[in-house]
Design a protein around this motif. Sequence first.
Motif, PDB file in Angstrom:
ATOM      1  N   UNK A  51      -4.000   6.577   4.970  1.00 50.07           N
ATOM      2  CA  UNK A  51      -1.679   7.085   4.926  1.00 50.07           C
ATOM      3  C   UNK A  51      -1.515   6.129   4.410  1.00 50.07           C
ATOM      4  N   UNK A  52      -1.183   4.989   4.062  1.00 51.56           N
ATOM      5  CA  UNK A  52      -0.937   3.856   3.356  1.00 51.56           C
ATOM      6  C   UNK A  52      -1.214   4.880   1.667  1.00 51.56           C
ATOM      7  N   UNK A  53      -2.218   5.523   1.809  1.00 56.24           N
ATOM      8  CA  UNK A  53      -2.287   6.337   0.276  1.00 56.24           C
ATOM      9  C   UNK A  53      -1.829   7.748  -0.161  1.00 56.24           C
ATOM     10  N   UNK A  54      -1.254   8.269   1.103  1.00 50.24           N
ATOM     11  CA  UNK A  54      -0.280   9.503   1.170  1.00 50.24           C
ATOM     12  C   UNK A  54       1.065   8.993   1.233  1.00 50.24           C
ATOM     13  N   UNK A  55       1.554   8.396   1.470  1.00 49.28           N
ATOM     14  CA  UNK A  55       2.846   7.547   1.303  1.00 49.28           C
ATOM     15  C   UNK A  55       2.840   6.873   0.263  1.00 49.28           C
ATOM     16  N   UNK A  56       2.485   6.097  -0.455  1.00 50.02           N
ATOM     17  CA  UNK A  56       2.094   5.905  -1.832  1.00 50.02           C
ATOM     18  C   UNK A  56       2.262   6.701  -2.655  1.00 50.02           C
ATOM     19  N   UNK A  57       1.616   7.623  -2.942  1.00 48.83           N
ATOM     20  CA  UNK A  57       2.116   8.607  -4.054  1.00 48.83           C
ATOM     21  C   UNK A  57       2.967   9.794  -3.143  1.00 48.83           C
ATOM     22  N   UNK A  58       3.397  10.111  -2.146  1.00 50.79           N
ATOM     23  CA  UNK A  58       4.428  10.736  -2.079  1.00 50.79           C
ATOM     24  C   UNK A  58       5.466   9.821  -1.338  1.00 50.79           C
ATOM     25  N   UNK A  59       5.767   9.170  -1.826  1.00 51.46           N
ATOM     26  CA  UNK A  59       7.916   8.343  -2.382  1.00 51.46           C
ATOM     27  C   UNK A  59       8.103   7.756  -3.277  1.00 51.46           C
ATOM     28  N   UNK A  60       8.896   8.422  -3.993  1.00 55.28           N
ATOM     29  CA  UNK A  60       9.754   8.331  -5.073  1.00 55.28           C
ATOM     30  C   UNK A  60      10.101   6.821  -4.597  1.00 55.28           C
ATOM     31  N   UNK A  61      10.809   6.018  -5.904  1.00 53.56           N
ATOM     32  CA  UNK A  61       9.991   5.685  -6.573  1.00 53.56           C
ATOM     33  C   UNK A  61       8.895   4.505  -5.878  1.00 53.56           C
ATOM     34  N   UNK A  62       7.736   4.821  -7.334  1.00 58.41           N
ATOM     35  CA  UNK A  62       6.519   3.917  -6.241  1.00 58.41           C
ATOM     36  C   UNK A  62       7.179   2.964  -5.570  1.00 58.41           C
ATOM     37  N   UNK A  63       6.442   2.637  -4.142  1.00 62.53           N
ATOM     38  CA  UNK A  63       6.715   1.621  -3.242  1.00 62.53           C
ATOM     39  C   UNK A  63       5.346   0.786  -3.237  1.00 62.53           C
ATOM     40  N   UNK A  64       5.363  -0.706  -4.009  1.00 58.40           N
ATOM     41  CA  UNK A  64       4.138  -1.318  -4.186  1.00 58.40           C
ATOM     42  C   UNK A  64       4.101  -1.884  -2.721  1.00 58.40           C
ATOM     43  N   UNK A  65       5.037  -2.032  -2.303  1.00 58.22           N
ATOM     44  CA  UNK A  65       4.981  -2.539  -0.729  1.00 58.22           C
ATOM     45  C   UNK A  65       3.406  -2.190   0.050  1.00 58.22           C
ATOM     46  N   UNK A  66       3.738  -1.010  -0.327  1.00 57.25           N
ATOM     47  CA  UNK A  66       2.717   0.249   0.432  1.00 57.25           C
ATOM     48  C   UNK A  66       1.529   0.025   0.244  1.00 57.25           C
ATOM     49  N   UNK A  67       1.391   0.094  -1.581  1.00 53.33           N
ATOM     50  CA  UNK A  67       0.655  -0.206  -2.532  1.00 53.33           C
ATOM     51  C   UNK A  67      -0.528  -1.504  -2.393  1.00 53.33           C
ATOM     52  N   UNK A  68       0.470  -2.281  -2.401  1.00 54.09           N
ATOM     53  CA  UNK A  68      -0.780  -3.658  -1.693  1.00 54.09           C
ATOM     54  C   UNK A  68      -0.801  -3.574  -0.191  1.00 54.09           C
ATOM     55  N   UNK A  69      -0.312  -2.427   0.536  1.00 56.06           N
ATOM     56  CA  UNK A  69      -1.482  -2.840   2.346  1.00 56.06           C
ATOM     57  C   UNK A  69      -2.169  -1.872   1.925  1.00 56.06           C
ATOM     58  N   UNK A  70      -2.603  -1.196   0.786  1.00 59.95           N
ATOM     59  CA  UNK A  70      -3.458  -0.085   0.385  1.00 59.95           C
ATOM     60  C   UNK A  70      -4.277  -0.478  -0.689  1.00 59.95           C
ATOM     61  N   UNK A  71      -4.615  -1.821  -1.536  1.00 58.73           N
ATOM     62  CA  UNK A  71      -4.952  -2.223  -1.418  1.00 58.73           C
ATOM     63  C   UNK A  71      -5.969  -3.036  -0.344  1.00 58.73           C
ATOM     64  N   UNK A  72      -4.970  -4.055   0.395  1.00 58.71           N
ATOM     65  CA  UNK A  72      -5.864  -4.581   1.027  1.00 58.71           C
ATOM     66  C   UNK A  72      -7.259  -4.059   2.396  1.00 58.71           C
TER      67      UNK A  72
END
Length: 128
Positions: A51-72
């Motif tokens: 879910x976080x990857x989907x949101x991350x790759x479909x958000x513009x500009x790149x949402x680094x907050x969601x990226x950090x959650x995806x990394x966790x």
Amino acid sequence: MHMIILLGYLYLFYAILILALLTFNYHLMGWLIMQKNKKIYIRLEAFFVFITAFVLFHSSPLNWVVGILMLFHLIGVGTLLFNADSFYGSIEEFYELTSQKNILELLTVFTLTLSGFLVLYSPLIIGS
């Protein structure tokens, strides 16, 4: 933008669910982290990775907050898959340090609530 809102509310709903179950003296996190439920916990973490990857790759500009959650969440899946003994050992040590039985649920509710609000306000944080 709508996917970010849905993800934020998903985290908040998950926190409310854990808290509601705790009021009925049901420890969802205690049940999830049991070794016999490892596959269920991995699936839950993998769901959040997806879910976080989907949101991350479909958000513009790149949402680094969601990226950090995806990394966790990725780290959580990796730990459970490749270093499960260390994970369960640290859980045992954690329970030995505290006398409160529901501390894990309370910390999880706090973390999920914080994550939910960070995701909801991430467009303001990243300036989009």
